[in-house]
Design a protein around this motif. Structure first.
Motif, PDB file in Angstrom:
ATOM      1  N   MET A 182       5.389  -2.188   0.235  1.00 19.17           N
ATOM      2  CA  MET A 182       6.424  -3.203  -0.021  1.00 19.17           C
ATOM      3  C   MET A 182       6.544  -4.054   1.234  1.00 19.17           C
ATOM      4  O   MET A 182       6.654  -3.513   2.345  1.00 19.17           O
ATOM      5  CB  MET A 182       7.776  -2.539  -0.320  1.00 19.17           C
ATOM      6  CG  MET A 182       7.749  -1.660  -1.557  1.00 19.17           C
ATOM      7  SD  MET A 182       9.389  -1.019  -1.990  1.00 19.17           S
ATOM      8  CE  MET A 182       9.504   0.396  -0.888  1.00 19.17           C
ATOM      9  N   ALA A 183       6.503  -5.379   1.054  1.00 14.81           N
ATOM     10  CA  ALA A 183       6.543  -6.278   2.217  1.00 14.81           C
ATOM     11  C   ALA A 183       7.293  -7.547   1.834  1.00 14.81           C
ATOM     12  O   ALA A 183       7.929  -7.613   0.768  1.00 14.81           O
ATOM     13  CB  ALA A 183       5.116  -6.574   2.675  1.00 14.81           C
ATOM     14  N   GLY A 184       7.210  -8.556   2.731  1.00 16.27           N
ATOM     15  CA  GLY A 184       7.852  -9.839   2.455  1.00 16.27           C
ATOM     16  C   GLY A 184       9.341  -9.653   2.160  1.00 16.27           C
ATOM     17  O   GLY A 184      10.015  -8.801   2.747  1.00 16.27           O
ATOM     18  N   ALA A 185       9.823 -10.447   1.190  1.00 17.81           N
ATOM     19  CA  ALA A 185      11.272 -10.444   0.896  1.00 17.81           C
ATOM     20  C   ALA A 185      11.644  -9.458  -0.221  1.00 17.81           C
ATOM     21  O   ALA A 185      12.699  -9.582  -0.842  1.00 17.81           O
ATOM     22  CB  ALA A 185      11.702 -11.856   0.522  1.00 17.81           C
ATOM     23  N   THR A 186      10.797  -8.472  -0.448  1.00 16.65           N
ATOM     24  CA  THR A 186      11.036  -7.510  -1.539  1.00 16.65           C
ATOM     25  C   THR A 186      12.432  -6.882  -1.445  1.00 16.65           C
ATOM     26  O   THR A 186      13.158  -6.793  -2.444  1.00 16.65           O
ATOM     27  CB  THR A 186       9.958  -6.401  -1.507  1.00 16.65           C
ATOM     28  OG1 THR A 186       8.673  -7.016  -1.503  1.00 16.65           O
ATOM     29  CG2 THR A 186      10.087  -5.474  -2.705  1.00 16.65           C
ATOM     30  N   GLN A 187      12.802  -6.438  -0.241  1.00 18.75           N
ATOM     31  CA  GLN A 187      14.090  -5.729  -0.107  1.00 18.75           C
ATOM     32  C   GLN A 187      15.286  -6.680  -0.266  1.00 18.75           C
ATOM     33  O   GLN A 187      16.382  -6.255  -0.604  1.00 18.75           O
ATOM     34  CB  GLN A 187      14.183  -5.004   1.247  1.00 18.75           C
ATOM     35  CG  GLN A 187      13.003  -4.099   1.559  1.00 18.75           C
ATOM     36  CD  GLN A 187      12.773  -3.014   0.523  1.00 18.75           C
ATOM     37  OE1 GLN A 187      13.710  -2.522  -0.107  1.00 18.75           O
ATOM     38  NE2 GLN A 187      11.525  -2.613   0.344  1.00 18.75           N
ATOM     39  N   THR A 188      15.059  -7.974   0.003  1.00 18.20           N
ATOM     40  CA  THR A 188      16.142  -8.953  -0.134  1.00 18.20           C
ATOM     41  C   THR A 188      16.459  -9.189  -1.608  1.00 18.20           C
ATOM     42  O   THR A 188      17.615  -9.358  -1.985  1.00 18.20           O
ATOM     43  CB  THR A 188      15.709 -10.306   0.498  1.00 18.20           C
ATOM     44  OG1 THR A 188      15.305 -10.051   1.830  1.00 18.20           O
ATOM     45  CG2 THR A 188      16.833 -11.327   0.478  1.00 18.20           C
ATOM     46  N   HIS A 189      15.427  -9.204  -2.444  1.00 21.24           N
ATOM     47  CA  HIS A 189      15.614  -9.615  -3.841  1.00 21.24           C
ATOM     48  C   HIS A 189      15.640  -8.482  -4.855  1.00 21.24           C
ATOM     49  O   HIS A 189      16.043  -8.693  -5.994  1.00 21.24           O
ATOM     50  CB  HIS A 189      14.516 -10.606  -4.227  1.00 21.24           C
ATOM     51  CG  HIS A 189      14.547 -11.862  -3.411  1.00 21.24           C
ATOM     52  ND1 HIS A 189      15.594 -12.765  -3.484  1.00 21.24           N
ATOM     53  CD2 HIS A 189      13.690 -12.345  -2.476  1.00 21.24           C
ATOM     54  CE1 HIS A 189      15.367 -13.755  -2.642  1.00 21.24           C
ATOM     55  NE2 HIS A 189      14.219 -13.529  -2.011  1.00 21.24           N
ATOM     56  N   TYR A 190      15.181  -7.301  -4.471  1.00 16.64           N
ATOM     57  CA  TYR A 190      15.060  -6.220  -5.460  1.00 16.64           C
ATOM     58  C   TYR A 190      15.688  -4.927  -4.949  1.00 16.64           C
ATOM     59  O   TYR A 190      15.678  -4.651  -3.747  1.00 16.64           O
ATOM     60  CB  TYR A 190      13.585  -5.916  -5.768  1.00 16.64           C
ATOM     61  CG  TYR A 190      12.853  -7.079  -6.390  1.00 16.64           C
ATOM     62  CD1 TYR A 190      12.767  -7.228  -7.771  1.00 16.64           C
ATOM     63  CD2 TYR A 190      12.256  -8.053  -5.586  1.00 16.64           C
ATOM     64  CE1 TYR A 190      12.107  -8.312  -8.338  1.00 16.64           C
ATOM     65  CE2 TYR A 190      11.599  -9.144  -6.139  1.00 16.64           C
ATOM     66  CZ  TYR A 190      11.531  -9.268  -7.520  1.00 16.64           C
ATOM     67  OH  TYR A 190      10.889 -10.349  -8.071  1.00 16.64           O
ATOM     68  N   VAL A 191      16.200  -4.146  -5.919  1.00 16.33           N
ATOM     69  CA  VAL A 191      16.501  -2.742  -5.646  1.00 16.33           C
ATOM     70  C   VAL A 191      15.398  -1.925  -6.321  1.00 16.33           C
ATOM     71  O   VAL A 191      14.699  -2.428  -7.204  1.00 16.33           O
ATOM     72  CB  VAL A 191      17.897  -2.332  -6.174  1.00 16.33           C
ATOM     73  CG1 VAL A 191      18.995  -2.971  -5.355  1.00 16.33           C
ATOM     74  CG2 VAL A 191      18.062  -2.665  -7.664  1.00 16.33           C
ATOM     75  N   HIS A 192      15.257  -0.672  -5.889  1.00 15.05           N
ATOM     76  CA  HIS A 192      14.256   0.199  -6.515  1.00 15.05           C
ATOM     77  C   HIS A 192      14.820   1.598  -6.626  1.00 15.05           C
ATOM     78  O   HIS A 192      15.754   1.969  -5.903  1.00 15.05           O
ATOM     79  CB  HIS A 192      12.949   0.182  -5.704  1.00 15.05           C
ATOM     80  CG  HIS A 192      13.097   0.572  -4.264  1.00 15.05           C
ATOM     81  ND1 HIS A 192      13.175  -0.345  -3.238  1.00 15.05           N
ATOM     82  CD2 HIS A 192      13.204   1.787  -3.675  1.00 15.05           C
ATOM     83  CE1 HIS A 192      13.297   0.282  -2.078  1.00 15.05           C
ATOM     84  NE2 HIS A 192      13.326   1.591  -2.319  1.00 15.05           N
TER      85      HIS A 192
END
Ligand SMILES: O=C(O)CCC(=O)C(=O)O
Length: 217
Positions: A182-192
């Motif tokens: 997981m990279a880029g803005a993944t954590q900004t826009h998504y929960v998992h």
């Protein structure tokens, strides 16, 4: 010790980007061969000092539904959900898998990311009743747009991404020996998260390698 990145004689690896419009997630199946993944699974299950931590939810103590073990460089104290964990030292197996993940980030899909991981959260899902609720890895010490490598050993479990605004979901089955980056803005826009299941299933170990930024004192 010398190792090749993908240690299958015949390279059975497949990799692809997940279709997350505002994320940057790459999945590698067979990043570890079946035999290597089996060996790491058995070693880590036996060697790590697994513990069940308690967090406070709405003011009440709640046992988290899985066992975990935090490892890293000595300065890597980590806090999430008001739980502060001091690092256990690297084991030989964890250091070996960490080096493989760093190479994977550099040499493959995420070649724009030069990463040195300094910590790992190991999660032990004993059966289908163990789970991880929706969250994003966005603690300040992970910095902006962190690169996180997530290794699966043991039972395959569906891993669900949910967009924070549109609520759109995408599910990726995380298989034995796979690595998800997981990279880029993944954590900004998504929960998992990983949901519970009533199916009778075996245990799964997940390792999420991270780079913690040390704040100035
Ligand atoms: O077990 C997994 O695949 C998820 C782990 C995770 O989300 C985490 O450690 O933050």
């Amino acid at each position: 010790m010398q190792f090749s990145l993908f240690d299958t004689a015949e390279d059975k690896r497949t990799s692809y980007k997940l279709p997350l419009v505002e994320g940057d997630v790459t999945y590698f199946s067979n990043a570890l061969s079946q035999a290597t993944a089996d060996t790491f699974f058995a070693k880590l299950q036996a060697e790590l000092p697994w513990r069940q931590d308690t967090i406070r939810l709405f003011g009440k103590p709640v046992k988290i539904p899985r066992l975990q073990s935090w490892h890293g460089d000595p300065e890597c104290t980590y806090t999430y959900s008001n739980l502060t964990m001091s690092p256990n030292p690297w084991t030989e197996s964890l250091a070996d898998i960490k080096a493989r993940c760093e190479q994977l980030c550099e040499k493959s899909c995420a070649s724009q990311y030069k990463v040195r991981f300094n910590s790992v959260l190991a999660n032990w899902y004993r059966d289908g009743q163990d789970s991880m609720s929706f969250h994003s890895d966005d603690e300040p010490e992970l910095g902006i747009n962190p690169v996180i490598a997530s290794v699966t050993l043991g039972e395959a479990r569906p891993f669900v991404f949910k967009h924070k605004e549109t609520k759109e979901k995408h599910t990726q089955l995380l298989e034995h020996g796979s690595v998800l980056i997981m990279a880029g803005a993944t954590q900004t826009h998504y929960v998992h998260g990983i949901a519970k299941t009533a199916k009778p299933i075996g245990g799964r170990i997940n390792l999420t390698f991270r780079h913690l930024i040390q704040r100035a004192r």
